[in-house]
Design a protein around this motif. Structure first.
Motif, PDB file in Angstrom:
ATOM      1  N   ASP A  15       0.825  -1.211   0.000  1.00 28.43           N
ATOM      2  CA  ASP A  15       0.000   0.000   0.000  1.00 28.43           C
ATOM      3  C   ASP A  15       0.858   1.259   0.000  1.00 28.43           C
ATOM      4  N   SER A  16       1.845   1.279   0.887  1.00 27.56           N
ATOM      5  CA  SER A  16       2.651   2.496   1.006  1.00 27.56           C
ATOM      6  C   SER A  16       3.509   2.727  -0.231  1.00 27.56           C
ATOM      7  N   THR A  17       3.996   1.659  -0.838  1.00 31.87           N
ATOM      8  CA  THR A  17       4.796   1.821  -2.056  1.00 31.87           C
ATOM      9  C   THR A  17       3.940   2.383  -3.184  1.00 31.87           C
ATOM     10  N   ARG A  18       2.737   1.844  -3.336  1.00 36.65           N
ATOM     11  CA  ARG A  18       1.867   2.351  -4.400  1.00 36.65           C
ATOM     12  C   ARG A  18       1.490   3.814  -4.155  1.00 36.65           C
ATOM     13  N   GLN A  19       1.145   4.148  -2.918  1.00 32.72           N
ATOM     14  CA  GLN A  19       0.753   5.520  -2.614  1.00 32.72           C
ATOM     15  C   GLN A  19       1.875   6.505  -2.929  1.00 32.72           C
ATOM     16  N   ALA A  20       3.074   6.175  -2.448  1.00 32.63           N
ATOM     17  CA  ALA A  20       4.205   7.085  -2.633  1.00 32.63           C
ATOM     18  C   ALA A  20       4.509   7.306  -4.111  1.00 32.63           C
ATOM     19  N   MET A  21       4.526   6.233  -4.878  1.00 37.05           N
ATOM     20  CA  MET A  21       4.831   6.353  -6.303  1.00 37.05           C
ATOM     21  C   MET A  21       3.732   7.120  -7.034  1.00 37.05           C
ATOM     22  N   TRP A  22       2.468   6.861  -6.683  1.00 33.27           N
ATOM     23  CA  TRP A  22       1.348   7.470  -7.407  1.00 33.27           C
ATOM     24  C   TRP A  22       1.301   8.984  -7.219  1.00 33.27           C
ATOM     25  N   VAL A  23       1.396   9.436  -5.968  1.00 29.54           N
ATOM     26  CA  VAL A  23       1.268  10.893  -5.741  1.00 29.54           C
ATOM     27  C   VAL A  23       2.481  11.637  -6.275  1.00 29.54           C
ATOM     28  N   ARG A  24       3.650  11.014  -6.212  1.00 31.14           N
ATOM     29  CA  ARG A  24       4.841  11.698  -6.730  1.00 31.14           C
ATOM     30  C   ARG A  24       4.807  11.773  -8.254  1.00 31.14           C
ATOM     31  N   ASP A  25       4.512  10.626  -8.902  1.00 30.93           N
ATOM     32  CA  ASP A  25       4.631  10.572 -10.354  1.00 30.93           C
ATOM     33  C   ASP A  25       3.432  11.188 -11.068  1.00 30.93           C
ATOM     34  N   LYS A  26       2.251  11.158 -10.459  1.00 32.53           N
ATOM     35  CA  LYS A  26       1.069  11.708 -11.121  1.00 32.53           C
ATOM     36  C   LYS A  26       0.861  13.188 -10.803  1.00 32.53           C
ATOM     37  N   PHE A  27       1.141  13.573  -9.548  1.00 36.84           N
ATOM     38  CA  PHE A  27       0.823  14.940  -9.120  1.00 36.84           C
ATOM     39  C   PHE A  27       2.062  15.799  -8.876  1.00 36.84           C
ATOM     40  N   GLY A  28       3.257  15.207  -8.952  1.00 42.33           N
ATOM     41  CA  GLY A  28       4.465  15.977  -8.672  1.00 42.33           C
ATOM     42  C   GLY A  28       4.609  16.330  -7.207  1.00 42.33           C
ATOM     43  N   ILE A  29       3.977  15.535  -6.356  1.00 38.62           N
ATOM     44  CA  ILE A  29       4.006  15.779  -4.914  1.00 38.62           C
ATOM     45  C   ILE A  29       5.292  15.189  -4.329  1.00 38.62           C
ATOM     46  N   ASN A  30       5.879  15.913  -3.379  1.00 37.32           N
ATOM     47  CA  ASN A  30       7.080  15.419  -2.700  1.00 37.32           C
ATOM     48  C   ASN A  30       6.698  14.977  -1.284  1.00 37.32           C
ATOM     49  N   PRO A  31       6.448  13.672  -1.086  1.00 41.13           N
ATOM     50  CA  PRO A  31       6.043  13.211   0.243  1.00 41.13           C
ATOM     51  C   PRO A  31       7.252  12.868   1.110  1.00 41.13           C
ATOM     52  N   LEU A  32       7.116  13.099   2.402  1.00 42.57           N
ATOM     53  CA  LEU A  32       8.067  12.571   3.376  1.00 42.57           C
ATOM     54  C   LEU A  32       7.500  11.250   3.865  1.00 42.57           C
ATOM     55  N   LEU A  33       8.259  10.193   3.754  1.00 44.45           N
ATOM     56  CA  LEU A  33       7.810   8.876   4.183  1.00 44.45           C
ATOM     57  C   LEU A  33       8.258   8.633   5.624  1.00 44.45           C
TER      58      LEU A  33
ATOM     59  N   LEU B 291      -6.078  -5.103  -1.950  1.00 52.84           N
ATOM     60  CA  LEU B 291      -4.878  -5.809  -1.512  1.00 52.84           C
ATOM     61  C   LEU B 291      -4.050  -6.278  -2.708  1.00 52.84           C
ATOM     62  N   VAL B 292      -4.711  -6.986  -3.602  1.00 56.15           N
ATOM     63  CA  VAL B 292      -3.995  -7.608  -4.719  1.00 56.15           C
ATOM     64  C   VAL B 292      -3.547  -6.577  -5.732  1.00 56.15           C
ATOM     65  N   ASN B 293      -4.413  -5.627  -6.080  1.00 51.59           N
ATOM     66  CA  ASN B 293      -4.028  -4.617  -7.064  1.00 51.59           C
ATOM     67  C   ASN B 293      -2.846  -3.781  -6.589  1.00 51.59           C
ATOM     68  N   ASN B 294      -2.873  -3.370  -5.319  1.00 49.50           N
ATOM     69  CA  ASN B 294      -1.760  -2.576  -4.795  1.00 49.50           C
ATOM     70  C   ASN B 294      -0.462  -3.358  -4.859  1.00 49.50           C
ATOM     71  N   ALA B 295      -0.544  -4.658  -4.570  1.00 44.76           N
ATOM     72  CA  ALA B 295       0.657  -5.494  -4.633  1.00 44.76           C
ATOM     73  C   ALA B 295       1.187  -5.601  -6.054  1.00 44.76           C
ATOM     74  N   MET B 296       0.280  -5.741  -7.023  1.00 42.91           N
ATOM     75  CA  MET B 296       0.734  -5.858  -8.415  1.00 42.91           C
ATOM     76  C   MET B 296       1.456  -4.594  -8.872  1.00 42.91           C
ATOM     77  N   TYR B 297       0.894  -3.435  -8.534  1.00 41.46           N
ATOM     78  CA  TYR B 297       1.578  -2.186  -8.865  1.00 41.46           C
ATOM     79  C   TYR B 297       2.951  -2.121  -8.200  1.00 41.46           C
ATOM     80  N   SER B 298       2.993  -2.471  -6.911  1.00 35.57           N
ATOM     81  CA  SER B 298       4.223  -2.282  -6.135  1.00 35.57           C
ATOM     82  C   SER B 298       5.299  -3.282  -6.507  1.00 35.57           C
ATOM     83  N   CYS B 299       4.902  -4.496  -6.885  1.00 35.88           N
ATOM     84  CA  CYS B 299       5.906  -5.477  -7.307  1.00 35.88           C
ATOM     85  C   CYS B 299       6.656  -4.980  -8.541  1.00 35.88           C
TER      86      CYS B 299
END
Length: 382
Positions: A71-89, A244-252
């Motif tokens: 979940d966290s990997t997908r979230q971090a990649m999505w907001v950074r790459d789609k919105f140009g957001i710089n998140p602190l993890l 669960l499964v979709n987030n894992a597929m993106y993150s893998c």
């Protein structure tokens, strides 16, 4: 014990109320979003990001709590790459005795993907003592550690002056925990009312722990949220394929390392949860003996709602794997807590819901209920 007519969600899940038609909140939610305009929701998220400006001296747009998992990997990649957001993890790390190499590798993967990561590490001895006390008092050693995991993110947000937290799923809509409903489907500031956080730290103080020892376990008060303008947003509300499964597929695809053990050891159908430690399957097994559902139930319910699994297929998987937990994980857990395996099972047996299960002289636990079928009132009262 009653089951949702569409999935295999039981009404024993805390804070869940079925509709008059016998449908669980999560299935109602999935039905309600079938015709959602997802681009409109993404536009709403873009507007939310655009309306919140960094404070002077702040270098990140938001905080995402991470374990390095799906979940966290997908979230971090999505907001950074789609919105140009710089998140602190922000990661609350497990003590070395509990953490897995897999978990450390996944956290390192996020750093290698270019994210800034803050790691918070509570005192290992207090952590272990609280786990031991939580198991003895509640048959739940995660009562304390989940408080720390949830509390670390807003604590660091307040300390760093960052007023936006991105969370994953909305427990009210996607799990049925109605106590967490917010002002909107994406408002997460009522997260403090979820079952995991509602116990608080009073039982720890009563056990002799000092306020200083418990600093990592204190979820910030509502007043602190208001004073700083801190807002939690559920990203799952904006993603039509959140699961669960979709987030894992993106993150893998972004380097996530998943579990190699099989479902018979963990109840995890695909090996994509609890990647950073091996004690969660124990907690899920105990949850099953208390409430009649475990990890496999959560998986099959999502797959049924997505149309990738029939209810009958889901029932068979729940019957076979919902109480799964490898003996070697139990032995490792007992060694960590400093108790014997016999003492562990004595505690579990004492906490087992006798309305739902029989405990035999040889220690076996068998269910009284039929998965997917409501239990007669007289049998429940026995």
């Amino acid at each position: 014990m009653k089951y949702c007519c569409r999935c295999v969600q039981p009404d024993t899940r805390p804070n869940t109320v079925f509709s008059a038609a016998g449908i669980c909140p999560a299935c109602d939610y999935v039905e309600a979003i079938r015709h959602v305009d997802w681009q409109e929701r993404i536009d709403i998220l873009g507007d939310l990001f655009g309306s919140r400006k960094r404070k002077p001296g702040v270098f990140h747009d938001c905080i995402i709590g991470v374990s390095g998992g799906k979940d966290s990997t997908r979230q971090a990649m999505w907001v950074r790459d789609k919105f140009g957001i710089n998140p602190l993890l922000v990661c609350l790390s497990y003590p070395p005795e509990q953490a897995t190499e897999r978990g450390m590798a996944n956290l390192s993967n996020l750093i290698e993907l270019g994210f800034d990561v803050v790691v918070s590490a509570p005192a290992p001895k207090t952590w272990k003592d609280l786990k031991r006390d939580g198991f003895a008092k509640f048959t739940n050693s995660f009562r304390s550690t989940e408080l720390a995991l949830f509390s670390a993110v807003p604590q660091i947000a307040l300390r760093y002056g960052i007023d936006l937290i991105l969370w994953g799923e909305n427990p009210a809509l996607q799990l049925g925990d109605l106590k967490t409903l917010g002002k909107t489907g994406y408002d997460g500031n009522n997260l403090r009312h979820m079952n995991t956080l509602s116990s608080g730290t009073q039982w720890m103080l009563d056990g002799g722990y000092t306020p200083q020892q418990l600093l990592p376990y204190n979820y910030p008060q509502s007043e602190e949220f208001l004073a700083s303008g801190l807002q939690i947003i559920y990203l799952g509300w904006f993603l039509g394929d959140w699961s669960l499964v979709n987030n894992a597929m993106y993150s893998c695809g972004d380097g996530l390392e998943i579990r190699a053990d099989r479902v018979g050891k963990t109840g995890d159908l695909y090996g994509v949860t609890a990647l950073d430690e091996d004690f969660t399957p124990i907690n899920q097994m105990i949850k099953y003996y208390k409430f009649g559902f475990g990890r496999t139930t959560d998986y099959v319910n999502e797959e049924i709602r997505l149309g990738r699994l029939s209810r009958d297929e889901g029932i068979k998987l729940v019957e076979q794997f919902d109480d799964a937990c490898a003996p070697e994980y139990i032995a490792k857990y007992c060694d960590y807590l400093g108790i014997t395996v016999a003492a562990f099972w004595a505690q579990v047996h004492a906490a087992t819901n006798r309305r739902l299960f029989d405990i035999h002289p040889d220690g076996r636990i068998t269910r009284k209920f039929t998965v997917g079928v409501g239990m007669p009132v007289l049998e429940m009262a026995a």
